[in-house]
Write an enzyme that holds these catalytic residues in place. Structure first.
Site, PDB file in Angstrom:
ATOM      1  N   SER A 144     -10.702 -11.768  51.119  1.00 25.70           N
ATOM      2  CA  SER A 144     -10.340 -11.266  49.800  1.00 25.70           C
ATOM      3  C   SER A 144     -11.619 -10.858  49.079  1.00 25.70           C
ATOM      4  O   SER A 144     -12.717 -11.285  49.452  1.00 25.70           O
ATOM      5  CB  SER A 144      -9.624 -12.372  49.010  1.00 25.70           C
ATOM      6  OG  SER A 144      -9.553 -12.065  47.635  1.00 25.70           O
ATOM      7  N   TYR A 157      -7.956 -20.516  45.279  1.00 26.84           N
ATOM      8  CA  TYR A 157      -7.869 -19.338  46.145  1.00 26.84           C
ATOM      9  C   TYR A 157      -9.255 -18.800  46.465  1.00 26.84           C
ATOM     10  O   TYR A 157      -9.581 -18.518  47.629  1.00 26.84           O
ATOM     11  CB  TYR A 157      -7.028 -18.272  45.446  1.00 26.84           C
ATOM     12  CG  TYR A 157      -6.824 -16.999  46.234  1.00 26.84           C
ATOM     13  CD1 TYR A 157      -5.854 -16.924  47.227  1.00 26.84           C
ATOM     14  CD2 TYR A 157      -7.578 -15.856  45.963  1.00 26.84           C
ATOM     15  CE1 TYR A 157      -5.643 -15.754  47.938  1.00 26.84           C
ATOM     16  CE2 TYR A 157      -7.380 -14.688  46.660  1.00 26.84           C
ATOM     17  CZ  TYR A 157      -6.411 -14.629  47.651  1.00 26.84           C
ATOM     18  OH  TYR A 157      -6.209 -13.468  48.342  1.00 26.84           O
TER      19      TYR A 157
END
Length: 260
Positions: A144, A157
């Site tokens: 990500s 996350y």
């Protein structure tokens, strides 16, 4: 073009039932790969398999939780018995919990780490043993932009995706001698069903993404297919331990001045 041909290859895509995972899985299938798709939700798995088969792709589904080591081992063994081999592993399954760090329960933090980081380790270890025996394999971890940048309310996350970047580099370091390439893809902001409610003119986050992205748009899920095919194919056989960010240029720039 033979460098990008995946005919005869078996690709496992965790969480390949919707969104970006499905887009990458479809890309691999369009290049000739046989798909093994995982999910924790029976209805999603059935719907995804129906879609893949309607497109003429060879796809099989496996229902299990990638964080459950025993269950994952059983299902990987079943995949090997069914398909005979695993050439490509895409660690895509993941979750996110948007909570300010000061308010986040430790249990929720651990859950995100478990799914987004421990799960890819478990799957990579299980499949990696098979790939080491065959002296061949491709592992693609879905990282990500949060592997590189922080952002409000995504502490678990971002921690997991930062760890996944380093897991990618470390596995590449250990397994390169076995002709296994371990790389990652870092998606930017994409037009999916999850982002549909905020992808409207005038919405602050939509306006932010449009202004922050040099290409001036959200990514389309199919924009990930080429990168997935590249990293899964012989075209990338001397590329190892890298993360390719498919983000329209966001990480390349500090952004536009407010008065521009």
């Amino acid at each position: 073009m033979n460098l990008f041909d995946l005919s005869g290859k078996v690709a496992v895509v965790t969480g390949g039932t919707h969104g970006l995972g499905m887009a990458m899985a479809e890309g691999l299938a369009s290049a000739g790969a046989e798909l093994a798709i995982t999910s924790t939700t029976p209805s999603k798995l059935d719907e995804a398999l129906e879609y893949y088969r309607s497109k003429g792709y060879n796809a099989t589904g496996y229902l299990f939780d990638v964080t459950d080591e025993r269950e994952a081992a059983q299902k990987v063994a079943l995949m090997l018995a069914t398909h005979g081999k695993i050439d490509i592993l895409v660690n895509n399954a993941g979750i996110i919990k948007r909570v300010p760090a000061i308010e986040m329960d430790v249990e929720d933090f651990r859950k995100v780490i478990d799914v987004d980081l421990t799960g890819p380790f478990i799957m990579s270890q299980l499949v990696g043993k098979h790939m080491i025996k065959r002296q061949s394999g491709k592992i693609i971890n879905i990282c990500s932009m949060m592997s590189e940048l922080g952002r409000d309310n995504v502490v678990a996350y971002a921690s997991a995706k930062g760890g996944l970047k380093m897991l990618t580099k470390n596995l590449a370091t250990e397994w390169a001698k076995h002709n296994i390439q371990v790389n990652g893809i870092g998606p930017g902001y994409f037009a999916t069903t999850q982002t549909e409610p905020i992808r409207v003119d005038g919405h602050p986050f939509n306006d932010f993404i449009i202004s922050r992205t040099p290409e001036g748009r959200w990514g389309n899920p199919e924009d990930l297919a080429g990168t997935a095919i590249f990293l899964a194919s012989d075209a990338s056989k001397f590329i190892n331990g890298h993360i390719i960010y498919v983000d329209g240029g966001i990480l390349a720039t500090i952004g536009k001045p407010a008065n521009e």
